[in-house]
Design an enzyme around this catalytic site. Structure first.
Site, mmCIF file in Angstrom:
data_model
loop_
_atom_site.group_PDB
_atom_site.id
_atom_site.type_symbol
_atom_site.label_atom_id
_atom_site.label_comp_id
_atom_site.label_asym_id
_atom_site.label_seq_id
_atom_site.Cartn_x
_atom_site.Cartn_y
_atom_site.Cartn_z
ATOM 1 N N SER A 160 -0.083 2.988 -5.880
ATOM 2 C CA SER A 160 0.310 1.622 -5.529
ATOM 3 C C SER A 160 1.270 0.966 -6.506
ATOM 4 O O SER A 160 1.731 -0.158 -6.248
ATOM 5 C CB SER A 160 -0.932 0.741 -5.378
ATOM 6 O OG SER A 160 -1.627 1.056 -4.194
ATOM 7 N N LYS A 210 4.378 -0.430 -5.032
ATOM 8 C CA LYS A 210 4.481 -1.764 -4.437
ATOM 9 C C LYS A 210 5.335 -2.708 -5.279
ATOM 10 O O LYS A 210 5.771 -3.756 -4.781
ATOM 11 C CB LYS A 210 3.083 -2.344 -4.227
ATOM 12 C CG LYS A 210 2.242 -1.593 -3.191
ATOM 13 C CD LYS A 210 0.908 -2.275 -2.973
ATOM 14 C CE LYS A 210 0.114 -1.599 -1.847
ATOM 15 N NZ LYS A 210 -0.795 -0.556 -2.312
ATOM 16 N N SER A 269 -3.704 -5.390 -3.561
ATOM 17 C CA SER A 269 -2.953 -4.146 -3.366
ATOM 18 C C SER A 269 -3.059 -3.633 -1.941
ATOM 19 O O SER A 269 -3.366 -2.465 -1.694
ATOM 20 C CB SER A 269 -3.432 -3.069 -4.351
ATOM 21 O OG SER A 269 -2.533 -1.985 -4.410
#
Length: 390
Positions: A75, A78, A142
């Protein structure tokens, strides 16, 4: 006739001497063009496994470990998603930005994403989110599903957005980075600690991004209260940025922290990728690097007050020395190199003590300047000297 010829010759000589341009005085730097802070380079507690990189914003890279082979980043991907959204849809700190609506198809995928253990937030068809709310959902809990919703909102679909992600990576010099999805769930989305630290520095220069990643919690329309999965926020000065975990990537953390030096605060940006299989390993590795960096910046004297750094060379071999009025100091660590330039120009007479030019020392985004003054008077040549020194 002979006398007339002599007079004409002399007159021509005088005219030529006075008409000849006087050379413009030139500033010639006499100190080296670079200054490297002396001493042994800092020894950092690099993780024994995985990769790591640490930068000090405005000063450059402290170091890296673990090589430069691209690895899954989970993640942490992101951050690029948020960076592109804010780059293409900028907001002020007091704005919420435009709205986006969750489609029926996007809402229908939520149950299966949740059941498979993905990191998601609940959404419903027709739900309206502001850009700020969507970024909060992306960066705090997230949410993978929000990454895809933002990608569709910005570029039309995932494929078009991923193309933008890779174009941005190339433009930013992230040569060891390749994105295949906007959330980082896919193991084919890979990067290096060095590339992610560089991106983190740019993202933290966006006020809205920095504001959001520093939030411990926030409220969203349908899901309600969400918490930041960065559980180390505000410990050891940490002020963000983004966690990441999958079985393939292990624990990953792109982090920002504040460190102090000489009465000022500076931003530390770092990344740790897979120092161990869990997020705890990434948090521990980041904490050690932050703690080791807390005393990293020190002041070093480059030039003393009154030390000559440049010479102004005038006509007839005349010159004067340029010196700073006080010590010229820089911040940094052993091994950090500053570029040194002497800026300015001179026209005509220079009086003793007159301000002439500037000494400028630069590294990364930091510049140190010092005014220079002349130690002696530098006069332009008189008419007689111009005549007699043709």
């Amino acid at each position: 006739m002979a006398i007339a010829a002599v007079v004409l010759t002399a007159g021509g000589f005088v005219t030529y001497g006075l008409a000849k341009p006087v050379p413009v005085p030139q500033i010639v730097q006499t100190v080296a063009q670079t200054y490297t802070i002396p001493g042994a380079a800092p020894v950092m507690p690099w993780p024994k496994a995985g990769q790591a990189a640490v930068d000090v914003d405005g000063f450059g890279r402290v170091g890296t470990s673990g090589g430069s082979r691209p690895v899954p980043i989970a993640s942490v991907a992101k951050v690029m998603t948020a960076y592109l959204i804010l780059r293409d849809h900028p907001m002020r700190l007091d704005e919420d930005g435009p709205t986006l609506t969750v489609s029926a198809e996007e809402a229908a995928t939520y149950p299966s994403q949740f059941a498979s253990g993905e990191s998601v937030v609940k959404v419903v068809a027709g739900e309206t989110l502001t850009e700020r709310q969507a970024l909060v959902a992306l960066l705090l809990p997230s949410a993978n599903n929000i990454a895809h919703i933002l990608a569709r909102w910005d570029a039309g679909d995932d494929a078009a957005f991923v193309t933008k992600m890779n174009q941005a990576a190339a433009q930013l010099g992230m040569t060891n980075t390749h994105y295949t999805d906007p959330s980082g769930l896919e193991a084919a989305t890979v990067s290096t600690a060095a590339d992610q630290a560089a991106l983190g520095r740019l993202a933290m220069q966006m006020p809205v991004f920095a504001q959001i990643v520093a939030m411990p919690q926030a409220a969203l329309p349908v899901v309600g209260q969400v918490s930041n999965v960065n559980t180390q926020l505000y410990q050891d000065g940490m002020i963000g940025i983004k966690t990441g975990f999958t079985d393939e990537a292990g624990g990953c953390l792109l982090f920002a922290a504040e460190i102090s030096a000489e009465g000022h605060r500076y931003k530390l940006i770092g990344a740790v990728l897979a120092p161990g299989p869990n997020m705890t390993d990434a948090f521990d590795a980041a904490r050690r690097l932050i703690q080791a960096s807390s005393g990293l910046l020190h002041q070093y004297r480059v030039v003393g007050a009154g030390d000559g750094v440049a010479t102004v060379r005038g006509a007839m071999g005349r010159s004067t020395t340029l010196v700073p009025g006080g010590d010229v100091n820089v911040l940094g660590w052993p091994g950090l190199t500053y570029r040194i330039e002497t800026l300015g120009s001179v026209r005509g007479r220079v009086g003793a003590g007159a301000g002439v030019g500037t000494l400028k020392l630069t590294v990364a985004g930091t510049a140190v300047t010092a005014a220079l003054h002349a130690t002696h008077t530098l006069k332009p040549p008189s008419k007689w000297e111009r005549i007699t020194h043709v």
